[in-house]
Design a protein around this motif. Structure first.
Motif, short mmCIF file in Angstrom:
data_model
loop_
_atom_site.label_atom_id
_atom_site.label_comp_id
_atom_site.label_asym_id
_atom_site.label_seq_id
_atom_site.Cartn_x
_atom_site.Cartn_y
_atom_site.Cartn_z
N PHE A 63 0.85 -1.18 0.00
CA PHE A 63 0.00 0.00 0.00
C PHE A 63 0.89 1.23 0.00
N ASN A 64 0.29 2.40 -0.07
CA ASN A 64 1.02 3.64 -0.21
C ASN A 64 1.58 4.09 1.14
N LEU A 65 2.89 3.92 1.33
CA LEU A 65 3.52 4.28 2.60
C LEU A 65 3.49 5.78 2.85
N SER A 67 1.19 7.83 1.97
CA SER A 67 -0.17 8.16 2.43
C SER A 67 -0.35 7.77 3.88
N LEU A 68 0.18 6.62 4.27
CA LEU A 68 0.10 6.20 5.68
C LEU A 68 0.87 7.17 6.57
N TRP A 71 -1.13 10.20 7.16
CA TRP A 71 -2.22 9.93 8.12
C TRP A 71 -1.70 9.93 9.55
N GLU A 99 7.87 8.82 7.12
CA GLU A 99 8.05 7.93 5.96
C GLU A 99 9.49 7.44 5.87
N TYR A 116 0.15 -6.18 9.36
CA TYR A 116 1.51 -5.71 9.12
C TYR A 116 2.16 -5.26 10.43
N LYS A 131 -5.70 -4.33 8.38
CA LYS A 131 -6.54 -3.69 7.38
C LYS A 131 -7.49 -4.70 6.74
N ASP A 134 -8.52 -5.01 0.09
CA ASP A 134 -8.91 -3.93 -0.81
C ASP A 134 -10.25 -4.21 -1.48
N VAL A 180 -6.80 6.28 2.25
CA VAL A 180 -5.47 6.35 2.85
C VAL A 180 -4.58 5.22 2.34
N ILE A 181 -5.01 3.96 2.56
CA ILE A 181 -4.21 2.82 2.08
C ILE A 181 -5.07 1.82 1.31
#
Length: 445
Positions: A63-65, A67-68, A71, A99, A116, A131, A134, A180-181
Motif C-alpha cells: 500500500f502507499n507508505l 499516504s500512511l 495519516w 516515511e 503488518y 486492514k 482492498d 489512505v491505504i
C-alpha cells in the motif's frame, strides 16, 4: 524462547465456496471467513529471524507508505496515542520523517485481513496495522470495526476490574477513510510473547503447562463476566436463543453450498434438525463471547506460564458462553497431526503432560465463572455444545469441498480437509447421541 512454527489450521479456518465465504458473520462469529489461518499471530515474534517459520515477510499486499505517513502525522488520535511512546519524537516530526524512518513487514500467515508490523528501528518502536482487504465481497465478513470496538471496551473493563482482567493489546486508532491505504484499518500495540499452535504446548515443563492451561481457563471465565453495559457493548449482539439462530443460518448456508456444488447433503440437514430439537432446551446463557477461543489465539508471557494478550476478536458478539467453552474443548477430539492442517490433543497422555481432562476443564471453568453457574448443568450440556461446534465445522468443510470441486480451492490442504466431512459428521452424530442418552437418563430419574 522461539515460539513453535504455526503448522496447522483449525477446521474453522478453511476456505468457503466463492460467493458464500463472505456471506455474513453468522451473528457472533460462528462462521469463519475464507483464508483465515491463524489470523493475527502478529505478536509471536520469532527471536531468531533466520530460522524457518519466521513470522514476518516482505510485504505481499503493498500500500502507499507516503499516504500512511501523512495519516499518522495528521490523525489526532494516533498522535495522542503514540506521543508518549519511544516513537513520540518521530511521529511529531512530520510525514517526511515518519516515511523515512518507518519500516513495514507483513505477518507471514494467511489472513482474511492483511496484518503488518510497523517499525521505527531507530527508536525500537513497533506496532501492528490490521486492514481489510482492498476488495470485499460482503461488508460484514471483515468486521475489523467490531474487533476495534471490543478491544477498546475490554481496555475499559480492565481499568475498572484489575482483578478480572481480559488481557488484550491496546488499540491506538481506527481509520475509516479508504483513500489512505485502500481499505479501512486500525493500529494497535505490538506484544512479544509465545503462541502455541500445538495445544499440547511442547517445550515447557509439566508444572508450567498446568499453570498455563489454568490461566487460559481463567481468562475465558473473565471474558464471560464482563459487564456488557458498563463497557458500552449493549448493542454488540442480540439477546437470547443464540444457538437456535446459528443453527438456522448455518443450515441456510449448507443448502446454498449444496445447490452450488450440485451435491445434496441430507446428513448435514439431519444433524441440524437434531440440534434444533435440543437447542430450545439448552441453558441459553448470555455474555460477551469471543467466537473462536482456542490455545493458539492466546499470547503467553515469554518466560512465565500466564496469558498476556488474547487475539482475534473479529468474530466476537453477545451470545452463549458455553459455545466458547465447547470451542476450547474441541481440542480433545482432534488428533495431534499436521497432515490435514488440523491439530489437537486427542490420543496424547494428558496426565503425563499436565493437561486437564475435558471434565477437569469444565470444573476449572465453573470454579472461575461465578456462583450462578451450575457445574452439573454445564457438564450435562457439554456434548450438545460440542456437537453444535462440530456441526459448524461440517458446514465449513462442505464449503471447502464445494470450492475444491469448482476448482477454486486447488491446494492439497483443501482437498485433504474436504475429505474430512464424513468423519466430522460422524463425530457430530456421536456427540448428539451422547447428549440424547444423557437427557433420556435424566428423564427417568
Amino acid at each position: 524462547y522461539n515460539p513453535p512454527q504455526p503448522q496447522h489450521q483449525h477446521f474453522l479456518n478453511q476456505s468457503l465456496p466463492l460467493g458464500i465465504a463472505r456471506l455474513h458473520r453468522c451473528e457472533g462469529g460462528l462462521l469463519q471467513k475464507s483464508h483465515r489461518t491463524l489470523q493475527c499471530k502478529m505478536v509471536a515474534e520469532r527471536q531468531d529471524e533466520s530460522s524457518s517459520g519466521q513470522v514476518t515477510t516482505e510485504v505481499r499486499h503493498p500500500f502507499n507508505l507516503a499516504s500512511l505517513a501523512h495519516w499518522i502525522a495528521n490523525d489526532k488520535e494516533t498522535q495522542d496515542s503514540l506521543s508518549n511512546t519511544s516513537a513520540g519524537l518521530i511521529v511529531r516530526s512530520g510525514h517526511d520523517v515518519i516515511e523515512k524512518e518507518m519500516k513495514i513487514r507483513q505477518f507471514g500467515f494467511g489472513q482474511s485481513n492483511p496484518t503488518y508490523m510497523i517499525a521505527f528501528p531507530s527508536c525500537g518502536f513497533r506496532a501492528v496495522l490490521r486492514k481489510k482487504p482492498d476488495k470485499v465481497a460482503h461488508a460484514s465478513a471483515h468486521a475489523l470495526h467490531r474487533e476495534f470496538r471490543v478491544l477498546r471496551a475490554l481496555s475499559r473493563h480492565n481499568e475498572m476490574n484489575p482483578s478480572r482482567r481480559v488481557p488484550v493489546p491496546k488499540v491506538y486508532s481506527y481509520c475509516k477513510d479508504t483513500k489512505v491505504i485502500g481499505a479501512e484499518f486500525y493500529v494497535m500495540e505490538f506484544i512479544v510473547g509465545r503462541i502455541f499452535t500445538d495445544a499440547s504446548m511442547p517445550g515447557i515443563s509439566v508444572e508450567d503447562r498446568q499453570k498455563a492451561m489454568g490461566d487460559a481457563v481463567s481468562v475465558l471465565a473473565n471474558i464471560h463476566q464482563v459487564n456488557i453495559a458498563a463497557v458500552g457493548l449493549e448493542s454488540y449482539g442480540k439477546r437470547g436463543k443464540f444457538v437456535e439462530r446459528q443453527i438456522r443460518r448455518l443450515s441456510d448456508i449448507s443448502r446454498k453450498q449444496a445447490k452450488l456444488s450440485g451435491t445434496e447433503a441430507p446428513e448435514i440437514l439431519n444433524l441440524a434438525e437434531q440440534l434444533y430439537r435440543h437447542a430450545s432446551f439448552c441453558p441459553n446463557l448470555f455474555s460477551l463471547v469471543h467466537g473462536d477461543f482456542k490455545i493458539d489465539n492466546l499470547i503467553f508471557h515469554p518466560n512465565e506460564p500466564r496469558v498476556i494478550a488474547f487475539l482475534d476478536w473479529e468474530l466476537s458478539s453477545l451470545g452463549d458462553p458455553l459455545c466458547d467453552v465447547a470451542n476450547l474443548s474441541m481440542m480433545y477430539y482432534m488428533p495431534r497431526t499436521t497432515n490435514t492442517g488440523i491439530s489437537g490433543i486427542a490420543g496424547v497422555d494428558l496426565k503425563a503432560l499436565g493437561i486437564p481432562s475435558r471434565k477437569m476443564l469444565l470444573q476449572m471453568y465453573c470454579g472461575q465463572a461465578g456462583s450462578n453457574l451450575d457445574y452439573e448443568q454445564v457438564r450435562d450440556w457439554s456434548s450438545f455444545y460440542l456437537a453444535f461446534l462440530f456441526f459448524k465445522n461440517c458446514i465449513i468443510i462442505q464449503g471447502v469441498a464445494q470450492r475444491s470441486k469448482a476448482g477454486v480451492a486447488s491446494s492439497s490442504i483443501a482437498e485433504k480437509v474436504a475429505k474430512l466431512l464424513p468423519k466430522t459428521i460422524s463425530i457430530t452424530q456421536s456427540l448428539l447421541d451422547e447428549h440424547a442418552s444423557k437427557m433420556r437418563l435424566q428423564s427417568r430419574i
